[in-house]
Design a protein around this motif. Structure first.
Motif, short mmCIF file in Angstrom:
data_model
loop_
_atom_site.label_atom_id
_atom_site.label_comp_id
_atom_site.label_asym_id
_atom_site.label_seq_id
_atom_site.Cartn_x
_atom_site.Cartn_y
_atom_site.Cartn_z
N ARG A 242 -0.81 -9.44 -0.56
CA ARG A 242 0.64 -9.63 -0.44
C ARG A 242 1.38 -9.31 -1.74
O ARG A 242 2.62 -9.23 -1.73
CB ARG A 242 0.92 -11.07 -0.01
N LYS A 243 0.65 -9.13 -2.84
CA LYS A 243 1.29 -8.80 -4.11
C LYS A 243 1.30 -7.30 -4.39
O LYS A 243 1.67 -6.87 -5.49
CB LYS A 243 0.56 -9.55 -5.24
N LEU A 244 0.91 -6.51 -3.41
CA LEU A 244 0.90 -5.06 -3.56
C LEU A 244 2.11 -4.44 -2.88
O LEU A 244 2.61 -4.98 -1.89
CB LEU A 244 -0.38 -4.49 -2.94
N LEU B 23 -0.24 -6.70 7.72
CA LEU B 23 0.60 -6.51 6.53
C LEU B 23 1.10 -5.06 6.47
O LEU B 23 0.50 -4.16 7.07
CB LEU B 23 -0.22 -6.82 5.27
N PRO B 24 2.18 -4.82 5.73
CA PRO B 24 2.73 -3.45 5.63
C PRO B 24 1.93 -2.60 4.65
O PRO B 24 2.48 -1.96 3.74
CB PRO B 24 4.16 -3.70 5.15
N LEU B 25 0.62 -2.60 4.81
CA LEU B 25 -0.28 -1.83 3.98
C LEU B 25 -1.06 -0.86 4.85
O LEU B 25 -1.12 -1.01 6.07
CB LEU B 25 -1.26 -2.75 3.23
N ASP C 214 -2.08 3.57 -6.30
CA ASP C 214 -2.00 3.99 -4.90
C ASP C 214 -2.90 3.17 -3.98
O ASP C 214 -2.62 3.01 -2.80
CB ASP C 214 -2.41 5.47 -4.76
N THR C 215 -4.02 2.69 -4.54
CA THR C 215 -5.06 2.09 -3.71
C THR C 215 -5.62 0.84 -4.36
O THR C 215 -5.75 0.78 -5.59
CB THR C 215 -6.22 3.10 -3.50
N CYS C 216 -5.96 -0.14 -3.53
CA CYS C 216 -6.68 -1.33 -3.99
C CYS C 216 -8.01 -1.38 -3.27
O CYS C 216 -8.07 -1.45 -2.04
CB CYS C 216 -5.87 -2.60 -3.69
#
Length: 210
Positions: free
Chosen positions: A83-85, A123-125, A52-54
């Motif tokens: 970008r790899k999430l 980013l879409p985060l 769920d989280t980085c």
């Protein structure tokens, strides 16, 4: 050092089901909910899913580092991992007090950190930037930089004084870890957290008796 702090709090928190540590060397910790991925080239990471989280705690001091290398690690690597999430992952980036969101100031490291924060926000985060000031390591946590280890040992007896004199500029590895978990769990009303926000969140989220 910050990564060690947040890892400790993740392993102690019952809300956290599983932890994946990604780095260039093993962390030397064993726990039932801990997995490790040792990667020498972090730019070559495969997409990371299932979490769920980085908590992105990797960083390098700008002192003694060529400007191009500092930007490669601070900006390019951070964006490469983000970008790899999967979209909507909560991404908590450890920035620093004094970061320049305008990207136009005179201090190079502050501009690079500001550019990194701004690029992450596009980013879409679900991104949050932590801007701690002085960080006191606790619970046996140490910096990997020899000079910093010496400085922290010298500063440890002075920490209560520093905390009393500069409460808005001083925090600990424990408080950062607790605040990161609070943001991952409940979010926060603004995307950039200064030292005072970190301290307040840690106080609110601290387990009873801790």
């Amino acid at each position: 050092m910050v990564g060690q702090g947040v890892l400790r709090e993740c392993l102690r928190d019952e809300r956290v089901e599983a932890v994946l540590v990604v780095g260039r060397s093993p962390v030397g910790t064993s726990h039932p909910k801990l997995r490790e991925a040792v990667e020498q080239d972090l730019f070559a990471l495969a997409p990371i899913t299932g979490y769920d989280t980085c908590f992105f705690c990797l960083g390098v001091s700008s002192v003694g580092v060529a400007p191009e290398e500092y930007e490669r690690i601070t900006y390019q690597l951070t964006l490469s991992v983000a970008r790899k999430l999967p979209a909507d992952t909560t991404f908590v980036y450890v920035s620093g007090a004094g970061t320049d969101s305008t990207e136009r100031g005179r201090v190079r490291w502050a501009r690079v950190k500001g550019a990194t924060e701004n690029a992450l926000a596009r980013l879409p985060l679900r991104t949050f930037a932590f801007r701690p000031g002085y960080i006191q390591p606790l619970h046996g946590i140490t910096s990997k930089t020899p000079l910093y280890r010496v400085l922290y040992r010298v500063a440890m007896p002075l920490y209560p004084v520093l905390k009393r004199l500069f409460p808005r500029a001083v925090t600990t590895t424990e408080d950062i870890g607790l605040a990161m978990l609070a943001v991952a769990s409940s979010g926060y009303e603004k995307p950039i957290l200064e030292n005072t926000d970190i301290t307040a969140l840690a106080r609110r989220d601290r387990p009873a008796g801790s």
